[in-house]
Design a protein around this motif. Structure first.
Motif, mmCIF file in Angstrom:
data_model
loop_
_atom_site.group_PDB
_atom_site.id
_atom_site.type_symbol
_atom_site.label_atom_id
_atom_site.label_comp_id
_atom_site.label_asym_id
_atom_site.label_seq_id
_atom_site.Cartn_x
_atom_site.Cartn_y
_atom_site.Cartn_z
ATOM 1 N N THR A 1 4.869 1.000 -9.559
ATOM 2 C CA THR A 1 3.823 1.164 -10.575
ATOM 3 C C THR A 1 2.576 1.832 -9.995
ATOM 4 O O THR A 1 1.963 2.679 -10.635
ATOM 5 N N HIS A 2 2.207 1.453 -8.781
ATOM 6 C CA HIS A 2 1.086 2.103 -8.096
ATOM 7 C C HIS A 2 1.095 1.671 -6.634
ATOM 8 O O HIS A 2 1.853 0.778 -6.241
ATOM 9 N N VAL A 3 0.286 2.312 -5.831
ATOM 10 C CA VAL A 3 0.192 2.012 -4.400
ATOM 11 C C VAL A 3 -1.272 1.789 -4.041
ATOM 12 O O VAL A 3 -2.142 2.578 -4.428
ATOM 13 N N THR A 4 -1.538 0.694 -3.342
ATOM 14 C CA THR A 4 -2.879 0.435 -2.826
ATOM 15 C C THR A 4 -2.819 0.440 -1.299
ATOM 16 O O THR A 4 -1.728 0.488 -0.706
ATOM 17 N N PHE A 5 -3.972 0.367 -0.678
ATOM 18 C CA PHE A 5 -4.035 0.453 0.787
ATOM 19 C C PHE A 5 -4.913 -0.666 1.323
ATOM 20 O O PHE A 5 -6.077 -0.799 0.926
ATOM 21 N N ASN A 6 -4.340 -1.470 2.196
ATOM 22 C CA ASN A 6 -5.110 -2.492 2.900
ATOM 23 C C ASN A 6 -5.608 -1.902 4.210
ATOM 24 O O ASN A 6 -4.823 -1.336 4.977
ATOM 25 N N ILE A 7 -6.903 -2.023 4.440
ATOM 26 C CA ILE A 7 -7.490 -1.506 5.682
ATOM 27 C C ILE A 7 -8.023 -2.690 6.463
ATOM 28 O O ILE A 7 -8.912 -3.411 6.012
ATOM 29 N N GLY A 8 -7.446 -2.915 7.625
ATOM 30 C CA GLY A 8 -7.782 -4.076 8.428
ATOM 31 C C GLY A 8 -8.999 -3.872 9.298
ATOM 32 O O GLY A 8 -9.616 -2.798 9.341
ATOM 33 N N ARG A 9 -9.340 -4.916 10.037
ATOM 34 C CA ARG A 9 -10.536 -4.907 10.881
ATOM 35 C C ARG A 9 -10.500 -3.789 11.920
ATOM 36 O O ARG A 9 -11.528 -3.186 12.255
ATOM 37 N N SER A 10 -9.305 -3.498 12.429
ATOM 38 C CA SER A 10 -9.188 -2.461 13.450
ATOM 39 C C SER A 10 -9.057 -1.062 12.869
ATOM 40 O O SER A 10 -8.938 -0.092 13.605
ATOM 41 N N THR B 1 -2.538 -0.067 5.847
ATOM 42 C CA THR B 1 -1.213 -0.540 5.434
ATOM 43 C C THR B 1 -1.022 -0.264 3.952
ATOM 44 O O THR B 1 -1.676 -0.879 3.108
ATOM 45 N N PRO B 2 -0.118 0.649 3.583
ATOM 46 C CA PRO B 2 0.144 0.904 2.167
ATOM 47 C C PRO B 2 0.910 -0.272 1.544
ATOM 48 O O PRO B 2 1.824 -0.826 2.157
ATOM 49 N N ILE B 3 0.541 -0.627 0.327
ATOM 50 C CA ILE B 3 1.217 -1.683 -0.420
ATOM 51 C C ILE B 3 1.759 -1.068 -1.709
ATOM 52 O O ILE B 3 0.994 -0.584 -2.539
ATOM 53 N N ALA B 4 3.082 -1.074 -1.848
ATOM 54 C CA ALA B 4 3.704 -0.569 -3.070
ATOM 55 C C ALA B 4 3.770 -1.695 -4.088
ATOM 56 O O ALA B 4 4.367 -2.742 -3.826
ATOM 57 N N HIS B 5 3.142 -1.489 -5.241
ATOM 58 C CA HIS B 5 3.197 -2.462 -6.326
ATOM 59 C C HIS B 5 4.353 -2.080 -7.242
ATOM 60 O O HIS B 5 4.529 -0.906 -7.586
ATOM 61 N N LEU B 6 5.132 -3.091 -7.620
ATOM 62 C CA LEU B 6 6.413 -2.855 -8.276
ATOM 63 C C LEU B 6 6.481 -3.504 -9.654
ATOM 64 O O LEU B 6 5.763 -4.477 -9.929
ATOM 65 N N LYS B 7 7.353 -2.969 -10.468
ATOM 66 C CA LYS B 7 7.744 -3.697 -11.670
ATOM 67 C C LYS B 7 8.487 -4.933 -11.190
ATOM 68 O O LYS B 7 9.426 -4.846 -10.406
ATOM 69 N N ALA B 8 8.033 -6.119 -11.609
ATOM 70 C CA ALA B 8 8.557 -7.374 -11.070
ATOM 71 C C ALA B 8 10.081 -7.423 -11.148
ATOM 72 O O ALA B 8 10.687 -7.069 -12.160
ATOM 73 N N VAL C 1 5.322 -4.874 -2.096
ATOM 74 C CA VAL C 1 5.963 -4.845 -0.785
ATOM 75 C C VAL C 1 5.128 -3.977 0.148
ATOM 76 O O VAL C 1 4.613 -2.926 -0.248
ATOM 77 N N SER C 2 4.968 -4.443 1.372
ATOM 78 C CA SER C 2 4.230 -3.669 2.373
ATOM 79 C C SER C 2 5.108 -2.552 2.903
ATOM 80 O O SER C 2 6.293 -2.753 3.185
ATOM 81 N N LEU C 3 4.518 -1.381 3.047
ATOM 82 C CA LEU C 3 5.249 -0.238 3.610
ATOM 83 C C LEU C 3 4.979 -0.069 5.100
ATOM 84 O O LEU C 3 5.518 0.838 5.724
ATOM 85 N N GLY C 4 4.125 -0.915 5.646
ATOM 86 C CA GLY C 4 3.920 -0.917 7.087
ATOM 87 C C GLY C 4 2.906 0.076 7.601
ATOM 88 O O GLY C 4 1.986 -0.282 8.327
#
Length: 565
Positions: free
Chosen positions: A324-333, A337-344, A355-358
């Motif tokens: 459905t869309h992709v967000t990005f987690n940006i850590g302290r360092s 980390t891309p996060i793929a948001h899915l149709k449940a 799901v995390s794409l790493g």
């Protein structure tokens, strides 16, 4: 067993929303629906051609089945009253046909849910269960005991003659001690894998390996030794299952006897499915087959699955869904980390929505876009992983990637639109029990202070009092007092903990006599010689202590009387 795949080749030119358009139906325009359905139909047609003509599986069976189900749902949501009916298997898979007619059709089996299987079993008696071997289906024809044909499955009605390969496969007897003039056996050629546990390693591409060998011009004896044979049907054999199994064992087909069990009820069917799923077998399998002992083969060349045998698949190892869309987690360092948001989607006992794409590297390798249809699996039966893009939506939208060069270990020391995530991660690390140990303070507390504009710099919280905090709607009096006490307690933490909280490189271990001035004055060479750091770690340490933003934080901590600054 080589499960039958019916391609959906029906072309729908004009779409009208039907009463089936419930919450499961996409909110597409007719033109969008036509695009999506046509794309999926074409993808399934490609899979079918590869599967039936080339004996090569381009997609896992369970993903294929889910794609077919998805197509049916979409066609139920958007239908054309004037459209021609879907073609039959015989016309849909022309490319899979061979030149020789199969004496008995191999149309595969209906795959039932547990609920449907219970109902089916109530309507049938004298049942048996076998593993559903994950191999390449063939028909063996013996005349006066001599093997005269080995036919590929083809389109289920006609196939190719693979007799020359049979001569190289030791598991296929060239001659049988039988009085039966014509004897027909149906089974699967499988990759021999001693101690294979399906629940642990899955199909391991075993079927494709066998298919690849059979598609060669010539099969060597050593290659033939890797192939086993599981006979699962003897259409012109004895009338009962027990008689057929006894005779098959006498003829040398031991697997058939070893892996066939009589069934009393549904509980036993589930038992054997779970047993074979988790036990060591000599072949890959993807479920179990439940069949009647006595079956009437009135239509030996029927283009439909048999009514006297059905399949119950193993638990799904992969689930099909869409991005459905992709967000990005940006850590302290600064790690992105891309996060793929899915149709449940349900997999095992979990509902998976993201799901995390790493890493950005994996995202780019997948060339992932919003709308793509993807396969999700569980790693260690717990962590969801995106395994592959199964097919791409014609309405896919590209994903805007963050600039990786803007985020690193020394970026985002203050709040700004581009630094929200990394700055929040820095604050959250400050309060962690491994650093300043601010009890009861985590990301939610820091986010509330950021939203209220109480914090814009990393150390702004040092001046906040209980009265300041109590003015916030989300802070009751008790919470305000506890938060202020945690802030006060943090001020008295050691210099070493403060350095760790600020994100100093892990290799930096201050001595009891060290302070900020001493460490910030060290050159790269001194970090190596006096502190025994490698060149790489010395560079990181020097960069940290000399960074203007870090130095500004240190000056502010000095003003607040923090130990070591």
């Amino acid at each position: 067993m080589f499960s039958y795949r019916l391609p959906a080749l029906l072309f729908i030119s004009t779409f009208v929303l039907t009463p089936l358009a419930t919450a499961n139906c996409p909110s597409w325009t007719p033109a969008q629906a036509q695009q999506e359905i046509s794309t999926l139909r074409q993808r399934i047609a490609v899979w079918d051609r590869s599967y039936h003509r080339d004996a090569t599986s381009m997609v896992a069976d369970e993903l294929y089945d889910q794609a077919q189900q998805q197509l049916q749902i979409w066609q139920g949501c958007f239908t054309d009253a004037d459209a021609d009916p879907a073609p039959t298997a015989a016309t849909a898979l022309q490319s899979a046909r061979g030149s020789l007619a199969l004496p008995y059709s191999q149309m595969g089996l209906s795959k039932l849910s547990e609920t449907a299987l219970k109902q089916w079993m109530q309507q049938h008696d004298d049942l048996w269960v076998q593993p559903k071997v994950d191999g390449v289906a063939v028909t063996l024809l013996y005349e006066n005991g001599q093997l005269t044909q080995m036919l590929s499955r083809g389109d289920g009605l006609t196939g190719q003659n693979w007799l020359m390969h049979a001569q190289a496969i030791a598991a296929i007897p060239q001659h049988l001690q039988t009085q039966q003039a014509t004897l027909t056996l149906q089974g699967d050629l499988y990759l021999q894998q001693p101690q294979h546990i399906q629940a642990r390693t899955g199909g391991s591409n075993a079927r494709s390996q066998v298919a690849g060998l059979l598609n060669r011009q010539q099969l060597s004896a050593s290659e033939g030794q890797t192939i086993g044979l599981f006979v699962w049907e003897w259409p012109d054999g004895p009338p009962t299952m027990s008689e057929r199994l006894t005779e098959l064992q006498r003829l040398g087909f031991v697997d058939s006897h070893t892996y066939s069990r009589p069934l009393q009820d549904f509980a036993e069917a589930k038992h054997w499915r779970n047993h074979w799923y988790n036990s060591a077998l000599p072949f890959a399998s993807d479920g179990v087959v439940i069949k009647q002992s006595q079956r009437t083969i009135n239509y030996p060349r029927s283009p439909y699955p048999p009514v006297w045998a059905v399949a119950l698949k193993y638990p799904l190892q992969q689930a099909l869904t869409s991005v459905t869309h992709v967000t990005f987690n940006i850590g302290r360092s600064g790690r992105i980390t891309p996060i793929a948001h899915l149709k449940a989607v349900r997999l095992d006992d979990k509902t998976i929505r993201k799901v995390s794409l790493g890493s950005l590297t994996k995202l780019k390798k997948l060339a992932l876009n919003t709308g793509d249809h993807v396969a999700i699996a569980l790693s260690g039966h717990a962590i969801p992983q995106l395994k592959e893009v199964v097919w791409r939506s014609p309405q896919q939208q590209s994903i805007k990637l963050p600039s990786a060069e803007n985020y690193h270990a020394l970026s985002c020391w203050q709040a700004s639109p581009d630094c929200q995530q990394q700055f929040l991660a820095r604050l959250t690390w400050l309060s962690d029990k491994k650093t300043l140990n601010m009890h009861g303070i985590g990301a939610q507390t820091w986010q509330a202070l950021l939203d209220a504009k109480y914090i814009s710099q990393l150390t702004d919280w040092l001046v906040l009092s209980a009265e300041d905090l109590a003015s916030l709607p989300s802070f009751a009096k008790k919470r305000s007092l506890q938060t202020a006490q945690a802030f006060t307690q943090a001020k008295s933490q050691s210099f070493a903990r403060w350095l760790k909280a600020l994100g100093a490189p892990p290799a930096v271990t201050p001595k009891a006599t060290d302070n900020w001035q001493i460490l910030s004055a060290l050159t790269e060479q001194e970090w190596q010689q006096q502190r025994h750091l490698s060149r790489n770690y010395a560079q990181h340490a020097r960069a940290f202590f000399q960074h203007p933003e870090v130095q500004a934080v240190a000056v502010n901590l000095q003003k607040h009387g923090i130990s070591g600054f």
